[in-house]
Design an enzyme around this catalytic site. Structure first.
Site, PDB file in Angstrom:
ATOM      1  CE  LYS A 255      -3.974   0.576   0.481  1.00 50.79           C
ATOM      2  NZ  LYS A 255      -4.831   0.325   1.660  1.00 50.79           N
TER       3      LYS A 255
ATOM      4  CD  GLU B  34      -6.624   8.850   2.777  1.00 53.72           C
ATOM      5  OE1 GLU B  34      -7.476   8.159   3.345  1.00 53.72           O
ATOM      6  OE2 GLU B  34      -5.440   8.501   2.653  1.00 53.72           O
TER       7      GLU B  34
ATOM      8  CE  LYS C  97     -10.587  36.936  21.946  1.00 56.25           C
ATOM      9  NZ  LYS C  97     -12.028  36.859  22.334  1.00 56.25           N
TER      10      LYS C  97
END
Ligand code: ARG
Length: 465
Positions: free
Chosen positions: A284, A291, A326
Protein backbone atom coordinates in the site's frame (compact mmCIF):
# COMPACT_ATOMS: atom_id res chain seq x y z
CA UNK A 1 -10.18 37.43 47.47
CA UNK A 2 -12.27 39.11 44.82
CA UNK A 3 -10.74 39.92 41.42
CA UNK A 4 -8.08 42.56 41.86
CA UNK A 5 -8.70 44.06 38.41
CA UNK A 6 -12.45 44.63 38.61
CA UNK A 7 -13.43 43.41 42.07
CA UNK A 8 -14.15 46.77 43.73
CA UNK A 9 -17.78 45.95 44.44
CA UNK A 10 -17.29 42.22 44.94
CA UNK A 11 -16.94 40.69 48.40
CA UNK A 12 -16.09 37.12 47.46
CA UNK A 13 -14.33 35.28 44.63
CA UNK A 14 -16.14 33.48 41.81
CA UNK A 15 -17.16 29.85 42.09
CA UNK A 16 -14.56 27.45 40.74
CA UNK A 17 -16.80 26.57 37.81
CA UNK A 18 -17.43 30.28 37.13
CA UNK A 19 -13.69 30.89 36.83
CA UNK A 20 -13.47 27.83 34.59
CA UNK A 21 -16.12 28.98 32.13
CA UNK A 22 -15.17 32.65 32.28
CA UNK A 23 -11.42 32.56 31.72
CA UNK A 24 -10.05 32.85 28.21
CA UNK A 25 -6.37 33.12 29.06
CA UNK A 26 -5.86 29.49 28.02
CA UNK A 27 -6.44 30.46 24.41
CA UNK A 28 -6.26 34.24 24.08
CA UNK A 29 -2.67 34.45 25.36
CA UNK A 30 -1.63 34.10 21.75
CA UNK A 31 -2.91 37.66 21.23
CA UNK A 32 -0.17 39.01 23.51
CA UNK A 33 1.87 40.71 20.77
CA UNK A 34 -1.22 42.43 19.32
CA UNK A 35 -2.36 43.42 22.81
CA UNK A 36 0.98 45.02 23.59
CA UNK A 37 1.09 46.76 20.24
CA UNK A 38 -2.39 48.20 20.81
CA UNK A 39 -1.49 49.33 24.33
CA UNK A 40 1.69 51.04 23.12
CA UNK A 41 -0.31 52.99 20.53
CA UNK A 42 -2.99 53.86 23.09
CA UNK A 43 -0.45 55.10 25.67
CA UNK A 44 1.39 57.22 23.09
CA UNK A 45 -1.92 58.81 22.06
CA UNK A 46 -2.96 59.47 25.69
CA UNK A 47 0.34 61.28 26.24
CA UNK A 48 0.10 63.22 22.96
CA UNK A 49 -3.33 64.46 24.04
CA UNK A 50 -2.14 65.36 27.55
CA UNK A 51 -4.41 62.73 29.16
CA UNK A 52 -1.44 61.06 30.84
CA UNK A 53 2.03 62.49 31.40
CA UNK A 54 4.94 61.84 29.07
CA UNK A 55 6.77 60.15 31.99
CA UNK A 56 3.90 57.75 32.59
CA UNK A 57 3.72 56.94 28.87
CA UNK A 58 7.47 56.24 28.81
CA UNK A 59 7.17 53.98 31.85
CA UNK A 60 4.25 52.14 30.22
CA UNK A 61 6.18 51.67 27.00
CA UNK A 62 9.20 50.40 28.91
CA UNK A 63 7.10 48.05 31.04
CA UNK A 64 5.20 46.63 28.08
CA UNK A 65 8.42 45.93 26.20
CA UNK A 66 9.78 44.09 29.24
CA UNK A 67 6.56 42.05 29.51
CA UNK A 68 6.75 41.12 25.83
CA UNK A 69 10.29 39.88 26.46
CA UNK A 70 9.08 37.83 29.45
CA UNK A 71 6.34 36.22 27.36
CA UNK A 72 8.76 35.54 24.50
CA UNK A 73 11.18 33.95 26.97
CA UNK A 74 8.43 31.81 28.50
CA UNK A 75 8.92 33.25 31.99
CA UNK A 76 5.62 35.16 32.19
CA UNK A 77 3.21 33.69 34.75
CA UNK A 78 -0.25 33.58 33.18
CA UNK A 79 -3.00 33.55 35.76
CA UNK A 80 -6.53 32.24 35.30
CA UNK A 81 -7.74 34.52 38.08
CA UNK A 82 -6.90 37.40 35.74
CA UNK A 83 -9.24 35.91 33.12
CA UNK A 84 -7.70 36.99 29.87
CA UNK A 85 -4.62 38.32 28.13
CA UNK A 86 -5.64 41.95 28.61
CA UNK A 87 -5.90 41.74 32.39
CA UNK A 88 -2.84 39.52 32.70
CA UNK A 89 -0.66 42.03 30.93
CA UNK A 90 -2.14 45.05 32.67
CA UNK A 91 -1.71 43.50 36.13
CA UNK A 92 1.89 42.63 35.41
CA UNK A 93 2.49 46.14 34.10
CA UNK A 94 1.31 47.68 37.36
CA UNK A 95 3.41 45.16 39.28
CA UNK A 96 6.46 46.31 37.32
CA UNK A 97 5.97 50.09 37.02
CA UNK A 98 3.53 50.96 39.81
CA UNK A 99 0.56 53.36 39.52
CA UNK A 100 1.44 54.50 35.99
CA UNK A 101 0.31 51.02 34.88
CA UNK A 102 -3.16 51.79 36.16
CA UNK A 103 -3.38 54.84 33.90
CA UNK A 104 -3.06 52.83 30.70
CA UNK A 105 -6.71 51.80 30.77
CA UNK A 106 -7.93 55.43 30.69
CA UNK A 107 -10.44 56.00 27.86
CA UNK A 108 -10.36 52.33 26.93
CA UNK A 109 -12.29 49.16 27.73
CA UNK A 110 -11.49 45.52 27.19
CA UNK A 111 -14.33 45.62 24.67
CA UNK A 112 -12.57 47.90 22.20
CA UNK A 113 -9.24 46.39 23.23
CA UNK A 114 -10.15 42.82 22.31
CA UNK A 115 -11.84 43.92 19.10
CA UNK A 116 -8.63 45.73 18.13
CA UNK A 117 -6.32 42.89 19.13
CA UNK A 118 -8.28 40.26 17.27
CA UNK A 119 -8.54 42.40 14.14
CA UNK A 120 -4.77 42.84 14.19
CA UNK A 121 -4.30 39.09 14.57
CA UNK A 122 -6.74 38.21 11.78
CA UNK A 123 -5.13 40.82 9.52
CA UNK A 124 -1.63 39.38 10.06
CA UNK A 125 -2.99 35.89 9.45
CA UNK A 126 -4.77 36.90 6.25
CA UNK A 127 -1.52 38.39 4.92
CA UNK A 128 0.35 35.15 5.57
CA UNK A 129 -2.45 33.12 3.98
CA UNK A 130 -2.45 35.32 0.89
CA UNK A 131 1.25 34.56 0.36
CA UNK A 132 0.49 30.87 0.75
CA UNK A 133 -2.34 31.03 -1.78
CA UNK A 134 0.05 32.70 -4.17
CA UNK A 135 2.63 29.95 -3.75
CA UNK A 136 -0.10 27.37 -4.34
CA UNK A 137 -1.11 29.10 -7.57
CA UNK A 138 2.52 29.23 -8.63
CA UNK A 139 2.97 25.47 -8.09
CA UNK A 140 -0.22 24.73 -10.05
CA UNK A 141 0.64 27.05 -12.95
CA UNK A 142 4.16 25.63 -13.28
CA UNK A 143 2.85 22.08 -13.36
CA UNK A 144 0.15 23.16 -15.83
CA UNK A 145 2.73 24.66 -18.16
CA UNK A 146 4.75 21.43 -18.06
CA UNK A 147 1.59 19.47 -18.90
CA UNK A 148 -0.18 21.85 -21.26
CA UNK A 149 -0.43 19.04 -23.85
CA UNK A 150 -0.73 16.00 -21.55
CA UNK A 151 -4.06 14.40 -22.42
CA UNK A 152 -6.39 13.00 -19.78
CA UNK A 153 -10.07 12.16 -19.68
CA UNK A 154 -12.34 15.00 -18.70
CA UNK A 155 -15.31 13.88 -16.63
CA UNK A 156 -18.88 14.82 -16.03
CA UNK A 157 -20.75 12.71 -13.47
CA UNK A 158 -17.29 11.10 -13.02
CA UNK A 159 -18.03 9.41 -16.35
CA UNK A 160 -15.51 9.88 -19.15
CA UNK A 161 -16.82 12.81 -21.18
CA UNK A 162 -14.25 14.42 -23.50
CA UNK A 163 -10.46 14.50 -23.54
CA UNK A 164 -8.90 17.50 -21.79
CA UNK A 165 -5.33 18.30 -20.85
CA UNK A 166 -3.89 17.85 -17.38
CA UNK A 167 -2.63 21.43 -17.51
CA UNK A 168 -6.15 22.66 -18.19
CA UNK A 169 -7.46 20.70 -15.22
CA UNK A 170 -4.80 22.17 -12.91
CA UNK A 171 -5.48 25.70 -14.13
CA UNK A 172 -9.11 25.32 -13.04
CA UNK A 173 -7.78 25.31 -9.47
CA UNK A 174 -5.60 28.36 -10.13
CA UNK A 175 -8.80 30.21 -11.05
CA UNK A 176 -10.51 29.04 -7.84
CA UNK A 177 -7.54 30.13 -5.75
CA UNK A 178 -7.67 33.48 -7.54
CA UNK A 179 -11.26 33.96 -6.38
CA UNK A 180 -10.32 32.84 -2.86
CA UNK A 181 -7.64 35.51 -2.83
CA UNK A 182 -10.15 38.05 -4.07
CA UNK A 183 -12.41 37.22 -1.12
CA UNK A 184 -9.46 37.36 1.26
CA UNK A 185 -8.31 40.75 0.02
CA UNK A 186 -11.83 42.07 0.08
CA UNK A 187 -12.30 40.92 3.69
CA UNK A 188 -8.99 42.50 4.63
CA UNK A 189 -9.99 45.84 3.14
CA UNK A 190 -13.21 45.95 5.13
CA UNK A 191 -11.49 44.69 8.29
CA UNK A 192 -9.00 47.51 8.28
CA UNK A 193 -10.79 49.99 10.56
CA UNK A 194 -9.71 50.56 14.14
CA UNK A 195 -12.17 49.97 17.03
CA UNK A 196 -9.79 51.36 19.66
CA UNK A 197 -11.32 54.35 21.42
CA UNK A 198 -14.90 53.11 21.16
CA UNK A 199 -14.32 52.24 24.85
CA UNK A 200 -16.99 50.05 26.46
CA UNK A 201 -19.69 50.91 23.93
CA UNK A 202 -20.46 54.63 23.94
CA UNK A 203 -17.14 56.33 23.27
CA UNK A 204 -15.38 58.41 25.91
CA UNK A 205 -15.40 61.88 27.42
CA UNK A 206 -11.60 62.09 27.24
CA UNK A 207 -10.20 64.12 24.32
CA UNK A 208 -8.68 61.12 22.53
CA UNK A 209 -7.33 61.09 19.00
CA UNK A 210 -8.65 58.00 17.27
CA UNK A 211 -7.03 58.88 13.96
CA UNK A 212 -3.68 58.73 15.66
CA UNK A 213 -4.11 55.23 17.12
CA UNK A 214 -5.69 53.98 13.91
CA UNK A 215 -2.73 55.21 11.85
CA UNK A 216 -0.19 53.89 14.36
CA UNK A 217 -1.70 50.40 14.13
CA UNK A 218 -1.80 50.43 10.34
CA UNK A 219 -5.58 50.82 10.04
CA UNK A 220 -7.07 52.95 7.26
CA UNK A 221 -9.34 54.86 9.66
CA UNK A 222 -11.17 54.51 13.00
CA UNK A 223 -14.56 52.76 13.02
CA UNK A 224 -17.35 55.34 12.80
CA UNK A 225 -19.83 53.93 15.34
CA UNK A 226 -18.76 52.92 18.83
CA UNK A 227 -21.57 50.37 19.30
CA UNK A 228 -20.70 48.69 16.03
CA UNK A 229 -16.98 48.85 16.83
CA UNK A 230 -17.20 46.69 19.94
CA UNK A 231 -19.90 44.30 18.75
CA UNK A 232 -18.79 43.64 15.18
CA UNK A 233 -17.16 40.33 14.31
CA UNK A 234 -17.78 40.56 10.55
CA UNK A 235 -14.02 40.55 10.04
CA UNK A 236 -13.90 37.04 11.45
CA UNK A 237 -17.09 35.82 9.78
CA UNK A 238 -15.88 37.05 6.39
CA UNK A 239 -12.44 35.53 6.89
CA UNK A 240 -13.96 32.20 7.90
CA UNK A 241 -16.38 32.32 4.97
CA UNK A 242 -13.39 32.82 2.70
CA UNK A 243 -11.60 29.99 4.49
CA UNK A 244 -14.58 27.65 4.19
CA UNK A 245 -14.94 28.22 0.46
CA UNK A 246 -11.19 27.81 -0.05
CA UNK A 247 -11.24 24.62 2.01
CA UNK A 248 -14.03 23.28 -0.20
CA UNK A 249 -11.83 23.93 -3.25
CA UNK A 250 -8.82 22.28 -1.66
CA UNK A 251 -10.97 19.36 -0.61
CA UNK A 252 -12.16 18.81 -4.17
CA UNK A 253 -8.58 18.76 -5.42
CA UNK A 254 -7.64 16.43 -2.56
CA UNK A 255 -10.47 14.11 -3.55
CA UNK A 256 -9.19 14.10 -7.14
CA UNK A 257 -5.71 13.22 -5.94
CA UNK A 258 -7.17 10.34 -3.92
CA UNK A 259 -8.97 9.12 -7.05
CA UNK A 260 -6.05 9.70 -9.43
CA UNK A 261 -3.55 7.86 -7.20
CA UNK A 262 -5.84 4.83 -6.72
CA UNK A 263 -4.75 1.67 -8.55
CA UNK A 264 -7.80 1.43 -10.86
CA UNK A 265 -7.09 4.99 -12.11
CA UNK A 266 -3.30 5.16 -11.79
CA UNK A 267 -3.17 8.65 -13.33
CA UNK A 268 -0.79 10.19 -10.84
CA UNK A 269 2.04 9.16 -8.54
CA UNK A 270 2.97 10.84 -5.29
CA UNK A 271 6.49 10.23 -4.03
CA UNK A 272 7.35 8.69 -0.67
CA UNK A 273 7.41 12.25 0.68
CA UNK A 274 3.62 12.48 0.46
CA UNK A 275 2.45 8.92 1.02
CA UNK A 276 2.34 6.51 3.93
CA UNK A 277 2.45 2.73 4.07
CA UNK A 278 0.10 0.27 5.66
CA UNK A 279 1.19 -1.69 8.75
CA UNK A 280 -0.39 -4.86 7.38
CA UNK A 281 -0.47 -4.54 3.56
CA UNK A 282 3.10 -4.10 2.32
CA UNK A 283 2.08 -2.98 -1.16
CA UNK A 284 0.00 0.00 0.00
CA UNK A 285 0.85 3.65 -0.67
CA UNK A 286 -1.79 5.77 0.91
CA UNK A 287 -2.41 9.44 0.02
CA UNK A 288 -2.92 10.43 3.68
CA UNK A 289 -1.99 14.07 3.16
CA UNK A 290 -4.70 14.45 0.52
CA UNK A 291 -7.21 12.68 2.75
CA UNK A 292 -6.41 15.01 5.64
CA UNK A 293 -6.71 18.09 3.42
CA UNK A 294 -10.15 16.78 2.49
CA UNK A 295 -11.03 16.17 6.14
CA UNK A 296 -9.81 19.48 7.59
CA UNK A 297 -12.64 21.11 5.66
CA UNK A 298 -14.86 19.82 8.48
CA UNK A 299 -13.31 21.93 11.22
CA UNK A 300 -12.98 24.98 8.96
CA UNK A 301 -16.62 24.88 7.92
CA UNK A 302 -17.49 24.13 11.55
CA UNK A 303 -15.75 27.30 12.74
CA UNK A 304 -17.79 29.37 10.27
CA UNK A 305 -21.04 27.86 11.49
CA UNK A 306 -19.79 28.34 15.05
CA UNK A 307 -19.22 32.07 14.82
CA UNK A 308 -22.38 32.66 12.78
CA UNK A 309 -24.34 30.89 15.50
CA UNK A 310 -22.62 32.75 18.34
CA UNK A 311 -23.41 36.11 16.76
CA UNK A 312 -26.90 35.59 15.47
CA UNK A 313 -28.93 36.46 18.55
CA UNK A 314 -26.71 39.05 20.22
CA UNK A 315 -28.24 42.41 21.09
CA UNK A 316 -25.84 45.36 20.78
CA UNK A 317 -23.26 45.91 21.99
CA UNK A 318 -20.62 43.59 23.54
CA UNK A 319 -21.65 40.34 25.21
CA UNK A 320 -19.37 37.72 26.69
CA UNK A 321 -20.63 35.30 24.07
CA UNK A 322 -18.18 37.02 21.75
CA UNK A 323 -15.25 35.57 23.67
CA UNK A 324 -16.19 32.33 21.88
CA UNK A 325 -14.98 33.85 18.60
CA UNK A 326 -11.36 32.99 19.21
CA UNK A 327 -10.74 29.26 19.45
CA UNK A 328 -12.62 28.43 16.27
CA UNK A 329 -11.00 31.35 14.45
CA UNK A 330 -7.48 30.41 15.55
CA UNK A 331 -8.03 26.76 14.75
CA UNK A 332 -9.68 27.20 11.37
CA UNK A 333 -7.19 29.70 10.00
CA UNK A 334 -4.28 27.55 11.22
CA UNK A 335 -5.91 24.55 9.53
CA UNK A 336 -6.26 26.49 6.28
CA UNK A 337 -2.59 27.43 6.44
CA UNK A 338 -1.65 23.81 6.99
CA UNK A 339 -3.78 22.43 4.15
CA UNK A 340 -2.51 25.09 1.76
CA UNK A 341 1.09 24.16 2.56
CA UNK A 342 0.37 20.43 2.24
CA UNK A 343 -1.49 20.84 -1.03
CA UNK A 344 1.23 23.05 -2.50
CA UNK A 345 3.78 20.39 -1.56
CA UNK A 346 1.67 17.65 -3.16
CA UNK A 347 1.21 19.59 -6.39
CA UNK A 348 4.96 20.11 -6.72
CA UNK A 349 5.54 16.44 -5.84
CA UNK A 350 3.01 14.65 -8.02
CA UNK A 351 3.87 13.24 -11.42
CA UNK A 352 1.23 12.14 -13.91
CA UNK A 353 1.50 8.77 -15.68
CA UNK A 354 0.98 10.27 -19.13
CA UNK A 355 0.54 6.91 -20.88
CA UNK A 356 -2.17 5.79 -18.46
CA UNK A 357 -3.94 9.12 -18.74
CA UNK A 358 -3.84 9.04 -22.51
CA UNK A 359 -5.18 5.48 -22.67
CA UNK A 360 -8.03 6.42 -20.35
CA UNK A 361 -8.65 9.60 -22.33
CA UNK A 362 -9.36 7.57 -25.44
CA UNK A 363 -11.63 5.11 -23.66
CA UNK A 364 -15.40 5.19 -23.40
CA UNK A 365 -15.90 6.84 -26.83
CA UNK A 366 -14.64 10.14 -25.48
CA UNK A 367 -14.27 11.63 -28.98
CA UNK A 368 -17.91 11.02 -29.92
CA UNK A 369 -18.61 14.76 -29.67
CA UNK A 370 -15.74 15.39 -32.10
CA UNK A 371 -17.41 13.00 -34.54
CA UNK A 372 -20.74 14.78 -34.19
CA UNK A 373 -19.06 18.18 -34.65
CA UNK A 374 -17.35 16.83 -37.81
CA UNK A 375 -20.72 15.74 -39.22
CA UNK A 376 -22.03 19.24 -38.62
CA UNK A 377 -19.01 20.96 -40.14
CA UNK A 378 -18.36 18.73 -43.17
CA UNK A 379 -21.80 17.35 -44.00
CA UNK A 380 -23.81 20.31 -42.76
CA UNK A 381 -26.04 18.08 -40.62
CA UNK A 382 -28.08 19.84 -37.94
CA UNK A 383 -26.36 19.11 -34.57
CA UNK A 384 -29.34 17.08 -33.31
CA UNK A 385 -29.15 14.77 -36.37
CA UNK A 386 -25.36 14.54 -36.03
CA UNK A 387 -25.85 13.56 -32.39
CA UNK A 388 -28.22 10.77 -33.45
CA UNK A 389 -25.93 9.45 -36.22
CA UNK A 390 -22.97 9.49 -33.81
CA UNK A 391 -25.02 7.58 -31.25
CA UNK A 392 -25.63 4.83 -33.80
CA UNK A 393 -21.92 4.71 -34.74
CA UNK A 394 -20.96 4.46 -31.05
CA UNK A 395 -23.46 1.61 -30.67
CA UNK A 396 -21.89 -0.15 -33.69
CA UNK A 397 -18.42 0.29 -32.21
CA UNK A 398 -19.61 -1.03 -28.87
CA UNK A 399 -21.22 -4.05 -30.56
CA UNK A 400 -17.92 -4.70 -32.39
CA UNK A 401 -16.01 -4.24 -29.12
CA UNK A 402 -13.82 -1.54 -30.66
CA UNK A 403 -12.89 2.04 -29.86
CA UNK A 404 -14.32 4.66 -32.20
CA UNK A 405 -11.15 5.24 -34.24
CA UNK A 406 -10.74 1.46 -34.84
CA UNK A 407 -14.13 1.11 -36.49
CA UNK A 408 -13.80 0.50 -40.26
CA UNK A 409 -14.88 3.30 -42.61
CA UNK A 410 -17.47 1.14 -44.38
CA UNK A 411 -19.09 0.34 -41.03
CA UNK A 412 -19.50 4.06 -40.47
CA UNK A 413 -20.71 4.57 -44.02
CA UNK A 414 -23.36 1.92 -43.47
CA UNK A 415 -24.87 4.42 -41.02
CA UNK A 416 -24.04 7.67 -42.88
CA UNK A 417 -22.81 7.10 -46.46
CA UNK A 418 -21.25 10.59 -46.84
CA UNK A 419 -18.60 10.01 -44.13
CA UNK A 420 -15.05 10.01 -45.58
CA UNK A 421 -11.69 8.80 -44.26
CA UNK A 422 -10.96 12.36 -43.19
CA UNK A 423 -13.13 11.69 -40.13
CA UNK A 424 -10.33 9.70 -38.49
CA UNK A 425 -8.36 12.90 -37.99
CA UNK A 426 -10.83 14.14 -35.39
CA UNK A 427 -11.15 10.83 -33.57
CA UNK A 428 -7.73 10.87 -31.87
CA UNK A 429 -7.51 12.36 -28.40
CA UNK A 430 -4.64 14.66 -29.40
CA UNK A 431 -6.60 16.15 -32.26
CA UNK A 432 -9.67 16.38 -30.09
CA UNK A 433 -7.96 18.59 -27.50
CA UNK A 434 -6.11 20.55 -30.19
CA UNK A 435 -9.41 21.50 -31.77
CA UNK A 436 -10.83 23.02 -28.56
CA UNK A 437 -9.45 26.47 -29.27
CA UNK A 438 -12.43 28.52 -28.11
CA UNK A 439 -11.52 31.03 -25.37
CA UNK A 440 -11.12 29.12 -22.10
CA UNK A 441 -11.00 25.78 -23.95
CA UNK A 442 -8.54 22.94 -23.41
CA UNK A 443 -6.39 23.24 -26.58
CA UNK A 444 -2.72 22.90 -25.54
CA UNK A 445 -1.90 26.29 -27.11
CA UNK A 446 -4.62 27.89 -24.97
CA UNK A 447 -3.46 26.11 -21.84
CA UNK A 448 0.11 27.16 -22.40
CA UNK A 449 -0.94 30.78 -22.91
CA UNK A 450 -3.11 30.72 -19.77
CA UNK A 451 -0.36 29.13 -17.67
CA UNK A 452 2.08 31.80 -18.85
CA UNK A 453 -0.44 34.54 -18.18
CA UNK A 454 -0.79 33.34 -14.58
CA UNK A 455 2.94 32.95 -14.09
CA UNK A 456 3.53 36.48 -15.40
CA UNK A 457 0.82 37.84 -13.18
CA UNK A 458 2.22 36.11 -10.10
CA UNK A 459 5.73 37.33 -10.92
CA UNK A 460 4.42 40.89 -11.35
CA UNK A 461 2.83 40.67 -7.88
CA UNK A 462 6.17 39.70 -6.40
CA UNK A 463 8.03 42.60 -8.02
CA UNK A 464 5.26 45.05 -6.99
CA UNK A 465 5.42 43.89 -3.36
N1 ARG B 1 -11.80 38.11 27.13
C1 ARG B 1 -12.83 38.95 26.63
C2 ARG B 1 -13.21 38.53 25.19
O1 ARG B 1 -12.45 37.90 24.58
C3 ARG B 1 -12.40 40.38 26.62
C4 ARG B 1 -13.49 41.37 26.69
C5 ARG B 1 -14.14 41.28 28.03
N2 ARG B 1 -15.01 42.38 28.26
C6 ARG B 1 -15.82 42.41 29.30
N3 ARG B 1 -16.56 43.45 29.43
N4 ARG B 1 -15.91 41.40 30.10
O2 ARG B 1 -14.27 38.84 24.71
Amino acid sequence: MSNRMWGGRFASPPAEIMAEINASIGFDQRLFAQDIRGSMAHAAMLAARGIISAEDAAAIRFGLAAIEAEIDAGTFQFSRELEDIHLNIEARLTERIGPAGGRLHTARSRNDQVATDFRLWVRDTLDTLDDQFKDFQQALAEKALAHAATVMPGFTHLQTAQPVTFGHHLLAYVEMAGRDRGRLQDARRRLNECPLGAAALAGTSFPIDRDMTAAELGFDRPTANSLDAVSDRDFLMESLAMAAIAAVHLSRLAEEIVIWTSAPFGFVKLSDAFTTGSSIMPQKRNPDAAELVRAKTGRINGALIGILTVMKGLPLAYAKDMQEDKEGGFDALAALSLVLAAMTGMIRDLEPDTAAMKAAAGGAYSTATDLADWLVRRLNLPFRDAHHVTGRIVAAAAAAGKPLDALALDQMQAIEPRITAEVFEVLSVENSVKSRTSYGGTAPANVEAQARRWLDRLAAETSAA
